[in-house]
Enzyme design. Structure first.
Site, PDB file in Angstrom:
ATOM      1  N   SER A 174      -2.921   2.431 -11.576  1.00 44.41           N
ATOM      2  CA  SER A 174      -3.814   1.909 -10.552  1.00 44.41           C
ATOM      3  C   SER A 174      -5.232   1.834 -11.099  1.00 44.41           C
ATOM      4  O   SER A 174      -5.592   2.529 -12.046  1.00 44.41           O
ATOM      5  CB  SER A 174      -3.791   2.829  -9.321  1.00 44.41           C
ATOM      6  OG  SER A 174      -4.796   2.473  -8.399  1.00 44.41           O
ATOM      7  N   SER A 175      -6.049   0.985 -10.467  1.00 41.63           N
ATOM      8  CA  SER A 175      -7.477   0.925 -10.784  1.00 41.63           C
ATOM      9  C   SER A 175      -8.325   1.647  -9.743  1.00 41.63           C
ATOM     10  O   SER A 175      -9.551   1.726  -9.903  1.00 41.63           O
ATOM     11  CB  SER A 175      -7.937  -0.542 -10.873  1.00 41.63           C
ATOM     12  OG  SER A 175      -7.297  -1.206 -11.937  1.00 41.63           O
ATOM     13  N   GLY A 211      -9.134  -4.798  -7.060  1.00 39.98           N
ATOM     14  CA  GLY A 211      -8.220  -4.966  -8.182  1.00 39.98           C
ATOM     15  C   GLY A 211      -8.773  -4.333  -9.444  1.00 39.98           C
ATOM     16  O   GLY A 211      -9.361  -3.248  -9.419  1.00 39.98           O
ATOM     17  N   GLU A 242       3.389  -3.295  -4.960  1.00 39.01           N
ATOM     18  CA  GLU A 242       2.882  -2.526  -6.096  1.00 39.01           C
ATOM     19  C   GLU A 242       3.767  -2.608  -7.335  1.00 39.01           C
ATOM     20  O   GLU A 242       3.341  -2.201  -8.416  1.00 39.01           O
ATOM     21  CB  GLU A 242       2.715  -1.056  -5.702  1.00 39.01           C
ATOM     22  CG  GLU A 242       1.647  -0.804  -4.667  1.00 39.01           C
ATOM     23  CD  GLU A 242       0.235  -1.084  -5.147  1.00 39.01           C
ATOM     24  OE1 GLU A 242       0.068  -1.390  -6.350  1.00 39.01           O
ATOM     25  OE2 GLU A 242      -0.682  -1.017  -4.335  1.00 39.01           O
ATOM     26  N   THR A 257      -4.320   1.002  -0.497  1.00 41.65           N
ATOM     27  CA  THR A 257      -4.015  -0.399  -0.795  1.00 41.65           C
ATOM     28  C   THR A 257      -2.578  -0.754  -0.466  1.00 41.65           C
ATOM     29  O   THR A 257      -1.723   0.117  -0.331  1.00 41.65           O
ATOM     30  CB  THR A 257      -4.280  -0.676  -2.288  1.00 41.65           C
ATOM     31  OG1 THR A 257      -4.196  -2.074  -2.547  1.00 41.65           O
ATOM     32  CG2 THR A 257      -3.293   0.062  -3.169  1.00 41.65           C
ATOM     33  N   THR A 274      -7.060  -4.029  -0.943  1.00 39.71           N
ATOM     34  CA  THR A 274      -7.452  -2.631  -1.042  1.00 39.71           C
ATOM     35  C   THR A 274      -8.641  -2.363  -0.118  1.00 39.71           C
ATOM     36  O   THR A 274      -9.332  -3.271   0.329  1.00 39.71           O
ATOM     37  CB  THR A 274      -7.766  -2.249  -2.504  1.00 39.71           C
ATOM     38  OG1 THR A 274      -6.686  -2.676  -3.345  1.00 39.71           O
ATOM     39  CG2 THR A 274      -7.939  -0.755  -2.661  1.00 39.71           C
TER      40      THR A 274
END
Length: 588
Positions: free
Chosen positions: A451-452, A472, A419, A398, A380
């Site tokens: 997602s983060s 992450g 992903e 990312t 990312t």
């Protein structure tokens, strides 16, 4: 299907109806002199060539949004380890002329054939190789559509002008740097399964080495198609046909319809207050904004600056624990499942969670009705921009793990993401980042994985901050620590350099960078019942990464009209620059 909120949490939510966070503080004396526009621009990104690309476009008369397209596309060329046209991202934008904030969701989507059954072994277990590597790991990319959307709706310049630096970098090449060489070495066995990938990264059969020039002519041609034909230049026509053919040649099931059906989504950002700051951040399908709102609103009950380091760190860890617990059960793609955002981000709900924290003792995670987080800090990327008019962009993008799925469909130069591993492919089983999910994040055709990524703005009466980072599941906690740093009065570079620690509910372990905790603080945290995994601790087993993330920040102090940028010192090719605006007469 979304799980009901725990009865205890609802009871606490209802028990504290009078608690609310402070409103924005009244403006200080002399606020009439606060600058209304910076008059100069700042860009902080993970690679100096991408930062230069952004300024090149600003110098042509572009705004922050044109620059965001240029930086994003340039990073897609020079940081294939972290992001690219084969991935996705989130663009958080602020328009200075009307004060509007908008969140552009360019998260990847599941192809129609990607059902949970496809990712299970004969005995019903998750096939991690299929989820992380090759054609079945790849979701439909969103980043190219975002570049088109942002340029056409928010930019001043033609898309071709904003993509020109990236096309040049792909065609003429750029010097390989140490992080790229190390990342390739870590993923070499997967990368070299695929002829299209070997054709991009191997020179004379050898992997990329620091100092060599990496040229990507196929990627340059793909970018040229995007520049000339917009959405259709990637999602339909010859590029799309090559992408589908390349995936299917390796056993995947992408279709032309999967690509043609992709659309970005414009969403309303999340907003909440923290001790005089308005925080504007990412809504679902990011879990980051919800978790950030929970953590900061829990912590708003204490004046952290007045606490001793051990108590402050303990309370911060406990807020992380609770936010990640809720992430596991409730969050997913809001186009497919109901996400109780209003409750989860309410200051009253945060007050209830705060009431469950014992200031003297850690709460065991299994008392809140895994597998260790792997080494990672390269996946990312993030960049932050403020232009001379005060437009701003916080963008995180990312391909998921290092070099994504490892698969480049021949003739495209596009390294595809992995992903699909961010879905709950096996409910209750941790993914590659050690985080779990359940029904809310199960894959469905066209659905976006959780997602983060947490691009964020912070606005006080006299300051504006733009921040974000890769990392992450640790993205969320790194943004938390950076945001708390800005609230404490740090400048952009200081916030980018802060030491980092992390807790994600399960496994019930506190992880930290080298030197984040001195021996005395570590001892005090252990005395409170926390289990620590530190790089310098050779007793507790495999250590976590020595350093994490790659934070990029911009801070505008409106009192003296001072604009500053911060680039993470952990990254030796990052670049934060502030430059005067080009006079109107000098623009083409």
């Amino acid at each position: 299907m979304t799980r009901a909120l725990p009865r205890l949490m609802l009871a606490l939510f209802l028990f504290f109806p009078g608690i609310a966070l402070p409103a924005l503080a009244a403006a200080a004396d002399g606020s009439a002199t606060l600058a209304q526009r910076p008059g100069q621009a700042a860009i902080a990104s993970a690679h100096r060539l991408a930062t230069d690309a952004g300024f090149e476009v600003l110098d042509k008369g572009g705004n922050a949004f044109d620059a965001a397209v240029a930086v994003s596309a340039a990073l897609s060329v020079v940081e294939p380890i972290s992001s690219g046209l084969g991935g996705g991202g989130f663009f958080l934008l602020h328009q200075a002329d009307n004060g509007r904030d908008v969140f552009i969701d360019a998260r990847e989507t599941a192809p129609a054939a990607a059902t949970m059954d496809r990712y299970r072994t004969a005995d019903g277990k998750l096939d991690s190789d299929l989820a992380e590597n090759g054609p079945w790991a790849a979701a439909i990319p969103g980043l190219p559509a975002a570049l088109v959307h942002v340029a056409e709706k928010y930019g001043r310049l033609p898309l071709a002008d904003s993509l020109a630096p990236a096309i040049r970098l792909a065609r003429d090449g750029f010097p390989v740097y140490g992080r790229l060489e190390r990342g390739y070495a870590a993923r070499r066995a997967v990368m070299e399964r695929y002829p299209g990938t070997r054709g991009v990264f191997l020179v004379g059969g050898q992997p990329p080495k620091t100092g060599q020039t990496l040229k990507q002519p196929d990627l340059a041609r793909t970018l040229e198609q995007l520049a000339a034909h917009g959405f259709d230049g990637f999602y339909r026509g010859p590029v799309a046909r090559k992408l589908v053919a390349g995936v299917r040649a390796e056993g995947g099931r992408w279709t032309a319809a999967d690509l043609a059906a992709y659309r970005v989504r414009e969403r309303e950002p999340l907003r909440f207050n923290y001790r005089g700051w308005e925080v504007v951040t990412a809504p679902p399908p990011s879990s980051g904004g919800v978790a950030l709102a929970q953590m900061m609103q829990i912590l708003a009950g204490w004046d952290l600056a007045k606490l001793d380091p051990a108590l402050r760190t303990h309370l911060t860890i406990e807020s992380m624990r609770r936010a990640f617990r809720d992430r596991t059960f409730y969050l997913g793609d809001p186009d497919f499942v109901h996400v109780p955002v209003d409750v989860l981000t309410s200051p009253y709900y945060a007050a209830g969670l705060r009431a469950t924290i014992n200031p003297e003792k850690a709460t065991p995670s299994d008392m809140l009705p895994g597998r260790p987080t792997p080494l990672e800090d390269e996946e990312t990327t993030h960049f932050s921009i403020v232009d001379a008019d005060g437009n701003r962009a916080a963008v995180t993008q990312t391909v998921n793990l290092l070099f994504g799925s490892g698969l480049v469909p021949p003739g495209t130069g596009v390294l595809l993401n992995n992903e699909m591993d961010d879905f709950a492919l096996q409910p209750g089983q941790p993914n590659a980042f050690g985080v779990m999910g359940f029904e809310a994040n199960a894959p469905e055709p066209g659905k976006r994985p959780l997602s983060s990524m947490t691009p964020t703005f912070m606005v006080s009466p006299d300051h504006v901050a733009v921040l974000g980072t890769p990392g992450g599941s640790r993205i969320i906690t790194m943004v938390l620590l950076g945001a708390l740093g800005f609230a404490d009065g740090l400048d952009a570079q200081q916030a980018a350099a802060l030491p980092r620690y992390h807790h994600q509910w399960m496994p019930d372990v506190v992880q930290a960078e080298s030197g984040a905790f001195d021996p005395g603080l570590a001892a005090q945290l252990r005395a409170k019942g926390h289990t620590l995994r530190l790089p310098e601790d050779t007793v507790s087993g495999r250590a976590s990464s020595h350093t994490w993330g790659n934070m990029q920040t911009v801070l505008w102090d409106r009192r003296g009209n001072v604009l500053g940028g911060g680039s993470d010192p952990r990254n030796d090719v990052g670049s934060a620059q502030v430059r005067p605006a080009v006079p109107a007469a000098a623009t083409p």
